[in-house]
Design a protein around this motif. Structure first.
Motif, short mmCIF file in Angstrom:
data_model
loop_
_atom_site.label_atom_id
_atom_site.label_comp_id
_atom_site.label_asym_id
_atom_site.label_seq_id
_atom_site.Cartn_x
_atom_site.Cartn_y
_atom_site.Cartn_z
N MET A 268 0.82 -1.20 0.00
CA MET A 268 0.00 0.00 0.00
C MET A 268 0.86 1.26 0.00
SD MET A 268 -3.00 1.24 -0.02
CE MET A 268 -3.20 3.01 -0.13
N GLU A 269 0.45 2.20 -0.86
CA GLU A 269 1.29 3.36 -1.18
C GLU A 269 1.10 4.57 -0.25
OE1 GLU A 269 -1.36 2.24 -3.08
OE2 GLU A 269 -2.48 3.91 -3.94
N ASN A 270 0.68 4.39 1.00
CA ASN A 270 0.50 5.52 1.91
C ASN A 270 1.61 6.55 1.76
OD1 ASN A 270 -1.50 3.78 3.26
ND2 ASN A 270 0.30 2.69 3.96
N PHE A 305 6.06 4.48 -7.31
CA PHE A 305 5.55 5.27 -8.45
C PHE A 305 4.19 5.91 -8.13
CE2 PHE A 305 8.03 2.37 -11.62
CZ PHE A 305 9.21 3.01 -11.28
N HIS A 306 3.45 5.27 -7.24
CA HIS A 306 2.17 5.87 -6.82
C HIS A 306 2.35 7.27 -6.24
CE1 HIS A 306 -1.18 3.22 -7.49
NE2 HIS A 306 -0.74 2.22 -6.76
N ASN A 307 3.56 7.59 -5.77
CA ASN A 307 3.70 8.91 -5.16
C ASN A 307 3.25 10.01 -6.12
OD1 ASN A 307 4.47 10.47 -2.82
ND2 ASN A 307 6.04 11.34 -4.16
N ILE A 385 -9.08 -3.74 -13.70
CA ILE A 385 -8.68 -2.37 -13.36
C ILE A 385 -7.16 -2.22 -13.49
CG2 ILE A 385 -8.66 -0.60 -11.54
CD1 ILE A 385 -11.53 -1.30 -12.25
N TYR A 386 -6.43 -3.18 -12.97
CA TYR A 386 -4.97 -3.05 -12.94
C TYR A 386 -4.35 -3.38 -14.30
CZ TYR A 386 -4.45 -2.51 -7.85
OH TYR A 386 -4.47 -2.04 -6.57
N GLU A 387 -4.56 -4.61 -14.75
CA GLU A 387 -3.80 -5.08 -15.92
C GLU A 387 -4.38 -4.55 -17.23
OE1 GLU A 387 -3.51 -7.63 -13.24
OE2 GLU A 387 -1.54 -6.68 -13.17
#
Ligand code: TRP
Ligand code: ZN
Length: 877
Positions: A268-270, A305-307, A385-387
């Motif tokens: 998880m990208e918190n 990368f989510h940042n 959603i993802y791929e």
């Protein structure tokens, strides 16, 4: 159906309305106690919309102790609270709300909100977990600045972590201590995180391109920090990649990752404080396989990368989930391609896409990449959603070309930084910078189902022209005609000897060897000129679009492509297609032994190609999976026949290539120290793939080879390679290896997970009984998602042959697990349902039993919303 609450109405995209109040700042104080944590929240609220609207906050399982508005304590008559909300009417336009609630982290088995794992406090707020911590507008379009004060026992919880920067800390009376964190970036509450406990720190630093120094910290169980070194290395490579490939720098002075054992998903990208499932962070050669290293590298990059794609620019609402997930998967795939080799990475990504996403898209759980309604958003963290979300971005980059794609992305970062936005806003950036009309492209987001592409080729030797007719059929979901989609089709031509052939596109003067056509209607004709020799068409190169390409080219062409296509993806694809046809022929009772032998020979040649790398050759050796073969036989698939037919082809290859495979297995052995990089991993992969093929012909020498491989293993990759090979042979050698493995590794949870999984995957007849028995094993703890998934997903997804046991025992087992898990962790339980939804592929005696188990689930009393939504949809009624 009876659910815990009255049957809820779906949430719909078209009902989106902006929030009535903004939260300009929040101060949270968590007084941490395992079963009675106090949470005080101070929200600075400002009205944004309609004058009279009451304040409505989300809050689930919160014991409200006190509330005040602008310092005035609220009496019970001043608000209403139900199971999911707190409503306060008559509030001013700008005010301060203070609440105090009590929660029970220890009793939180759903692993959502604030919970405990391994004696530590941790949080998981995406998608809607924050409402289990405090009253708040729990929606991604409310962006807030956070100050967080954590307080806990100093000796039990020496580390106190949250997002942003540490601004104060100190000791308190009675062995208590505190820390205050401030995150300068406004964020949605799903990115909030807090961790408290005893943790070792692996510290490092990174200097950004603009010269700022960032402290990097990975926190793990005491004694485990050496196992985080690979993740740290991957993190630094990912940070550099984001700067050079996408122009994105990190923004805070501190970046932290924490590993926890009990976690519902991967990671998880918190903001500034990623939390990882320990299986995706910890690795050393002894306990982790090459596949684990590869996953760690990719997930560390993904969360980092989510940042930019997710945190600085987030989603307006959860219907836009692909805006952050599809784009971030696209970015992590680009990183892995650089680190691991583009062709090999592409093949693996496409293999996963087909097995998971195409299957989802063909069944009752199909949904658009941007859905238009849901009951529980947790159910939409899907392969689609993802791929497929990532494939759409990839097509966009193909259609626009790299330069225009990058310009559009830069504009997106520029324009929407610090906001919560939509897919439309994203696409508009690309339309603007490229000057192209992308309105038809939006259909990729709105229409479920996998389009079919057919290409007809007619060669006129005298005129040296090749007439191509491209056709697409897209279904808009079950029984609905679809709109045509813009499909980029990359192609090239070979001649009969495998040499690349030049051709001219219509209107072009210069010849080319490769081109990308865009099919944007139902049908398109294209004439290629200057085609000197009878061509072999290599179409949809590098899998330029997520479609099913109808295969009616003669096998002769497949052999040319397998031997010589300069596009490695299509070279691999040709081998897969040839193998598939041979296996399907056997399933139909018409084995084609002549061509089986020919295929084995061709495979042998490809394996001897000096120019190709080992990782690629390992992929060539892997035949299409049983689940994918079942899709090709829908709705009459019989997993038993499929397994037998596939094994027969494998045995034929093992016999024909016995010398070559044995030679590879011997020659690729290495006494060097383990190194996780691509080259070493590729060598091990090919060696294990050779062994894996050889045991399809399980004579004594091959059995001994598998046992020898296992016994001599000096790293986990080889240990698991040997153990999997033995699992195919079964019997005493497998049992002995299992026992030895367990004795050696029983105190390493991540390795014990592998031990459960390999048994669940075993093809032997005793597997169903073994799996049932393992649920009573002392090490089987279903409350740890990794352990539960190892056994249940290992069986129901990775072992179609035994899961589809004709007596239905596999289906009953899965339904039992769904129901027992639902009682304590609905998100996880719902994610187990999937395989029962594939009933559309299988012969009716099986399909009836699969639906029967779904009906049993649906009829269960006290079902969660999560499972109810998925089981009802999976039934397809
Ligand atoms: N956003 C996470 C990712 O893709 C995934 C995620 C969503 C998640 N919900 C979760 C992870 C719940 C753990 C638990 O990177
Ligand atoms: Zn993600």
């Amino acid at each position: 159906m009876r659910t815990e609450q009255p049957v809820p109405l779906p949430i719909r995209l078209e009902d989106y309305a902006p929030p009535a109040f903004r939260v300009e700042a929040v101060r949270l104080e968590l007084d941490l106690q395992p079963s009675a944590t106090r949470v005080r929240a101070r929200l600075e609220l400002r009205r944004d919309g309609g004058a009279a609207a009451p304040l409505v906050l989300d809050g689930v399982r919160l014991k409200l102790l006190a509330a005040s508005v602008d310092g005035r304590t609220l009496a019970p008559a001043d608000y209403t609270q139900d199971a999911e909300t707190l409503t306060i009417p008559g509030v001013p336009d700008a005010f301060v709300l203070e609440t105090e609630v009590q929660i029970d982290p220890q009793g939180n088995t759903a692993l959502e909100g604030l919970y405990m794992s391994g004696g530590r406090f941790c949080t998981q707020c995406e998608a809607e977990g924050f409402r289990k911590i405090t009253f708040f507008p729990d929606r991604p379009d409310v962006l807030t600045r956070y100050t967080v004060r954590l307080e806990a026992d100093a000796s039990t919880y020496p580390r106190l972590l949250s997002n942003g920067n540490l601004v104060a800390q100190g000791r308190l009376d009675g062995d208590r201590h505190f820390a205050v964190w401030n995150d300068p970036f406004p964020k949605p509450c799903y990115l909030f995180a807090a961790v408290a406990g005893e943790l070792d720190e692996l510290a490092d630093s990174f200097v950004t391109l603009s010269g700022r120094e960032v402290r990097l910290s990975i926190y793990v169980d005491p004694g485990q920090s050496a196992r985080a070194e690979y993740a740290m290395d991957a993190l630094k490579r990912a940070m550099r990649f984001d700067e050079t490939a996408f122009g994105r720098e990190y923004d805070l002075d501190l970046f932290m990752i924490v590993a926890v054992r009990d976690f519902n998903f991967g990671a998880m990208e918190n903001k500034g404080l990623n939390i990882f499932n320990s299986s995706l962070l910890l690795a050393d050669p002894e306990t982790a396989t090459d596949a684990d290293y590869e996953r760690i590298e990719s997930v560390v990059a993904h969360e980092y990368f989510h940042n930019w794609t997710g945190n600085r620019i987030t989603c307006r609402d959860w219907f836009q989930l692909c805006l952050k997930e599809g784009l971030t998967v696209f970015r992590d795939q680009a990183f892995s391609a650089q680190e691991r080799g583009a062709a090999v990475q592409r093949i693996k990504d496409v293999r996963a896409l087909r097995t998971r996403q195409f299957a989802e898209d063909a069944g009752p759980l199909a949904h658009p990449v941007r859905p238009s309604s849901y009951l529980k958003i947790d159910n939409f963290y899907t392969a689609t959603i993802y791929e497929k979300g990532a494939e759409i971005i990839r097509m966009l980059s193909i259609l626009l070309g790299e330069a225009d794609f990058r310009r559009g992305l830069d504009l997106y970062f520029d324009r929407w930084d610090g906001t919560a936005t939509t897919v439309e806003a994203f696409l508009a950036c690309f339309a603007e910078t490229s000057g192209r009309d992308l309105s038809s492209f939006m259909t990729w987001y709105e229409q479920p189902g996998t389009p079919r592409l057919a290409i007809e080729a007619l060669y006129d030797e005298a005129a040296e022209v090749l007439d191509l007719t491209l056709r697409q059929t897209s279904s808009g979901g079950p029984d609905r005609p679809g709109k045509p989609l813009p499909i980029p089709v990359k192609l090239g031509l070979l001649d009969g000897e495998g040499a690349a052939q030049a051709f001219r596109l219509p209107g072009a003067d210069a010849p080319t060897r490769e081109a990308t056509l865009v099919l944007d209607g139902a049908e398109m004709r294209v004439r290629l000129e200057g085609v000197a020799r009878l061509p072999v068409l290599s179409a949809l190169r590098n899998f330029s679009a997520p479609v099913v390409l109808g295969a009616d080219a003669p096998p002769r062409e497949g052999y040319v492509l397998l031997a010589a296509d300069p596009d490695l993806f299509n070279r691999w694809e040709a081998g897969q297609a040839l193998a598939r046809e041979l296996i399907l022929a056997r399933v139909r009772g018409q084995p084609d032994e002549v061509n089986e032998a020919r295929f084995a020979e061709a495979l042998g040649h490809a394996l001897q190609d000096e120019a190709a790398d080992n990782a690629f050759k390992a992929l060539l050796l892997e035949l299409p999976g049983e689940a994918d073969l079942a899709s090709a036989l829908a709705p009459h698939a019989d997993p038993t026949l499929i397994h037998i037919a596939r094994e027969a082809l494998r045995a034929c290859i093992a016999v024909h290539l016995s010398e070559l495979l044995t030679g590879l297995h011997g020659a690729l052995q290495s006494g060097d120290d383990f190194s996780p990089e691509a080259a070493g991993a590729g060598r091990r992969a090919l060696r294990i793939a050779a062994l894996d093929m050889l045991v399809a012909d399980p004579h004594a020498a091959n059995q001994a080879r598998a046992s020898g491989h296992f016994d001599a293993a000096a790293n986990m990759t080889d240990a698991m390679g040997g153990l999997s090979a033995l699992s195919q042979i079964g019997g005493a050698p497998f049992d002995a290896a299992l026992a030895a493995f367990y004795t050696r590794w029983k105190s390493e949870p991540l390795v014990v997970d592998k031990w459960f999984a390999v048994q669940a995957r075993a093809p032997g007849e005793e597997t169903v009984g073994r799996v049932l028995g393992l649920t009573a094993h002392p090490a089987f703890d279903p409350r740890t998602p990794n352990r539960l998934r190892a056994l249940v997903v290992g069986f129901s997804v990775a072992n179609p042959f035994r899961f589809h046991a004709p007596d239905g025992a596999g289906y009953r087992f899965l339904a039992d697990q769904v129901l027992s898990t639902d009682a304590f962790n609905p998100t996880l339980a719902a994610r187990l349902v999937g395989p029962l939804g594939d009933h559309g592929r299988y012969r009716s005696a099986l399909a009836d039993q699969m639906r029967g188990q779904l009906e049993r689930i649906v009829g269960h009393t006290g079902l969660s919303r999560n499972v109810a939504e998925l089981a009802v949809k999976a039934l397809g009624v």
